[in-house]
Design a protein around this motif. Structure first.
Motif, short mmCIF file in Angstrom:
data_model
loop_
_atom_site.label_atom_id
_atom_site.label_comp_id
_atom_site.label_asym_id
_atom_site.label_seq_id
_atom_site.Cartn_x
_atom_site.Cartn_y
_atom_site.Cartn_z
N LYS A 55 4.20 2.90 -2.29
CA LYS A 55 3.16 2.15 -1.59
C LYS A 55 2.04 1.78 -2.56
O LYS A 55 1.53 0.64 -2.52
N ASN A 56 1.64 2.69 -3.43
CA ASN A 56 0.61 2.39 -4.42
C ASN A 56 1.06 1.31 -5.40
O ASN A 56 0.29 0.41 -5.75
N ILE A 57 2.33 1.40 -5.83
CA ILE A 57 2.87 0.38 -6.74
C ILE A 57 2.90 -0.98 -6.05
O ILE A 57 2.50 -1.99 -6.63
N SER A 58 3.38 -0.99 -4.80
CA SER A 58 3.46 -2.25 -4.04
C SER A 58 2.09 -2.88 -3.88
O SER A 58 1.91 -4.08 -4.11
N GLY A 59 1.12 -2.06 -3.48
CA GLY A 59 -0.24 -2.57 -3.30
C GLY A 59 -0.80 -3.13 -4.60
O GLY A 59 -1.50 -4.15 -4.60
N GLY A 60 -0.49 -2.47 -5.73
CA GLY A 60 -0.96 -2.96 -7.02
C GLY A 60 -0.41 -4.33 -7.36
O GLY A 60 -1.13 -5.20 -7.89
N VAL A 61 0.88 -4.55 -7.05
CA VAL A 61 1.49 -5.86 -7.31
C VAL A 61 0.90 -6.92 -6.39
O VAL A 61 0.48 -8.00 -6.84
N TYR A 62 0.84 -6.62 -5.10
CA TYR A 62 0.38 -7.63 -4.14
C TYR A 62 -1.10 -7.97 -4.33
O TYR A 62 -1.49 -9.14 -4.24
N ARG A 63 -1.91 -6.97 -4.60
CA ARG A 63 -3.35 -7.24 -4.75
C ARG A 63 -3.66 -7.98 -6.05
O ARG A 63 -4.69 -8.64 -6.16
N ALA A 64 -2.74 -7.88 -7.03
CA ALA A 64 -2.95 -8.61 -8.28
C ALA A 64 -2.62 -10.09 -8.16
O ALA A 64 -3.03 -10.89 -9.00
N ALA A 65 -1.88 -10.45 -7.11
CA ALA A 65 -1.45 -11.84 -6.95
C ALA A 65 -2.62 -12.73 -6.54
O ALA A 65 -3.43 -12.36 -5.68
N ASP A 66 -2.70 -13.90 -7.13
CA ASP A 66 -3.69 -14.89 -6.71
C ASP A 66 -3.32 -15.51 -5.38
O ASP A 66 -4.19 -15.99 -4.65
N ARG A 67 -2.02 -15.50 -5.08
CA ARG A 67 -1.52 -16.08 -3.83
C ARG A 67 -0.22 -15.39 -3.48
O ARG A 67 0.60 -15.08 -4.35
N ILE A 68 0.00 -15.13 -2.19
CA ILE A 68 1.26 -14.55 -1.72
C ILE A 68 1.87 -15.48 -0.68
O ILE A 68 1.23 -15.84 0.31
N ILE A 69 3.10 -15.87 -0.94
CA ILE A 69 3.86 -16.65 0.03
C ILE A 69 4.73 -15.69 0.83
O ILE A 69 5.48 -14.90 0.27
N CYS A 70 4.61 -15.76 2.15
CA CYS A 70 5.40 -14.91 3.04
C CYS A 70 6.62 -15.70 3.53
O CYS A 70 6.45 -16.80 4.08
N GLN A 71 7.81 -15.16 3.32
CA GLN A 71 8.99 -15.87 3.79
C GLN A 71 9.07 -15.86 5.31
O GLN A 71 9.62 -16.77 5.91
N SER A 72 8.51 -14.83 5.93
CA SER A 72 8.44 -14.76 7.39
C SER A 72 6.98 -14.71 7.83
O SER A 72 6.16 -14.04 7.21
N GLU A 73 6.69 -15.41 8.90
CA GLU A 73 5.32 -15.46 9.43
C GLU A 73 4.81 -14.07 9.79
O GLU A 73 3.63 -13.76 9.65
N SER A 74 5.74 -13.19 10.21
CA SER A 74 5.35 -11.85 10.64
C SER A 74 4.83 -10.99 9.49
O SER A 74 4.23 -9.94 9.72
N PHE A 75 5.07 -11.40 8.23
CA PHE A 75 4.60 -10.62 7.09
C PHE A 75 3.08 -10.60 6.97
O PHE A 75 2.51 -9.70 6.37
N ARG A 76 2.43 -11.65 7.47
CA ARG A 76 0.98 -11.80 7.26
C ARG A 76 0.20 -10.57 7.71
O ARG A 76 -0.63 -10.03 6.98
N SER A 77 0.44 -10.14 8.94
CA SER A 77 -0.34 -9.04 9.49
C SER A 77 -0.10 -7.76 8.70
O SER A 77 -1.02 -6.94 8.53
N TYR A 78 1.12 -7.57 8.21
CA TYR A 78 1.44 -6.39 7.41
C TYR A 78 0.63 -6.37 6.12
O TYR A 78 0.05 -5.34 5.75
N PHE A 79 0.58 -7.50 5.43
CA PHE A 79 -0.18 -7.57 4.19
C PHE A 79 -1.66 -7.28 4.41
O PHE A 79 -2.30 -6.57 3.63
N MET A 80 -2.20 -7.82 5.48
CA MET A 80 -3.62 -7.60 5.76
C MET A 80 -3.89 -6.16 6.17
O MET A 80 -4.85 -5.54 5.70
#
Length: 397
Positions: free
Chosen positions: A156-181
């Motif tokens: 989870k810490n590794i995942s958060g480090g990758v995602y938070r480093a991104a300038d932009r995240i494209i979600c392949q599914s609309e349902s991913f948005r709430s999870y990321f937030m």
């Protein structure tokens, strides 16, 4: 643009990252792909890739391959597969020459492939975009059930480090948005949705046939997440219906269990298994199908995604019936091309199948509706065009 794409999987493995890279190259961009050695789904690296093909250009795309151990069978071999690519790609990330304007991580499982992508973007001081196709650490719950497990917390810490480093995240599914937030604290303005696309070649083909049997076809991975034992339970509930069959086309961890259950339940005259078939044979199965099936467990967030098979079903102009929730159920509902019941609802799914068998005329418009929705939402030109626009916007900032 000069684009670097990082993904553990690439041609000759069958993932959408390949047509994306080739289309971006065809549109005039310079595209380099940092990837591993092909071994999916067999788990074995072909002989010709064990010593060669480390640096080549195919269909306008420059491919740089790192060492990767074949995934083999079992959790230990899979973990070594993931770790071997991580170690070799991190080494390559220190020396890979650019310059690049932007780094795109086409993120399947595991999220570890985002680490070298993040490092290269930081070293070259260029924008970093993640195209997320698999949610992490949520996807790890297939193997680690408890969020208090030390391994889950580390990932989870590794995942958060990758995602938070991104300038932009494209979600392949609309349902991913709430999870990321909610889970990773990603602001909504850094998230957008671009769905997977499907091959449009089936749009104009007439797959309608009548063999006197109502045929349901499931295409794709036969794994634990697909909850196919519940689908067999639904089939068992309607075995009194005359003249129908269910066809499973694919391979996966549950194939042998499904065959065993089919025999135990006495469903051998109704349920048939074909194993993994080449893509060239897919038209034969669409021609066989009167309707197509999809299912996913909803015991974690990955169960709310939109499996790419749904787009293929729609392009073929076939009704879609699902035991699924989230983005897939919404797409089927919005398209008016079938019906879905909640995940795990074998009784409800059985009634949906029974209704189609006994009253097919109620679903006469589903095929045309599916194709119309596909043309509006899932064409290759639309989806890659949206991705190209996101890349260009990042580069211009």
């Amino acid at each position: 643009m000069n684009i670097l794409i990082v993904c553990q999987y690439y041609w000759p493995e069958n993932f959408q990252v390949t047509p994306i890279a080739e289309e971006l190259a065809a549109r005039g961009h310079k595209v380099t792909v940092l990837t591993g050695l092909p071994n999916y789904p067999t788990g074995v690296v072909p002989e010709e890739y064990r010593r060669g093909h480390r640096d080549e250009t195919v269909n306008g795309v420059h491919i740089v391959r790192c060492f990767e151990a074949g995934r083999g069978k079992g959790a230990v071999r899979l973990a070594w597969n993931y770790l071997s690519f991580l170690l070799s790609s991190v080494r390559k990330a220190r020396t890979l020459e650019g310059p690049f304007d932007v780094v795109l991580c086409y993120q399947l499982s595991p999220v570890l492939m985002g680490i070298p992508a993040k490092q290269i973007a930081k070293r070259m001081n260029v924008p970093f975009l993640v195209y997320c196709c698999d949610l992490w650490p949520e996807s790890l719950k297939m193997y680690v059930k408890s969020e208090s497990n030390p391994l889950f917390r580390i990932v989870k810490n590794i995942s958060g480090g990758v995602y938070r480093a991104a300038d932009r995240i494209i979600c392949q599914s609309e349902s991913f948005r709430s999870y990321f937030m909610r889970v990773h604290g990603i602001p909504a303005e850094r998230l957008c949705h671009i769905p997977a696309f499907a091959d449009p070649k089936y749009l104009e083909e007439d797959f309608r046939t009548d063999n006197g049997v109502t045929d349901f076809v499931f295409l794709g991975n036969l794994g634990h997440a697909q909850d196919l034992t519940r689908m067999l339970e639904a089939v068992e509930r309607i075995r009194d219906c005359k003249g129908f069959a269910v066809h499973f086309v694919g391979d996966g961890a549950c194939l042998e269990e499904l065959k065993r259950l089919t025999k135990e339940k006495g469903l051998g005259d109704i349920v048939r298994f074909y194993g993994r078939r080449p893509v060239e044979e897919m038209p034969d199965f669409y021609r066989l199908a009167d309707a197509c099936l999809v299912s996913l467990k909803a015991d974690n967030e990955t169960g709310y995604t939109l499996p790419s098979k749904v787009q293929g079903y729609m392009a073929a102009g076939l009704p879609v019936f699902g035991m699924i929730e989230g983005s897939a159920a919404k797409a089927v509902e919005d398209a008016k091309c079938g019906k879905c019941v909640p995940s795990g609802d074998a009784e409800g799914f059985a009634e949906v199948l029974r209704d189609f068998i006994e009253h097919p005329g109620k679903y006469a418009d589903c095929g045309a509706n599916a194709r119309a929705y596909f043309k509006e939402n899932y064409t290759k030109e639309r989806c890659i065009g949206a991705l190209e626009a996101e890349l260009m916007q990042l580069v211009r900032k």
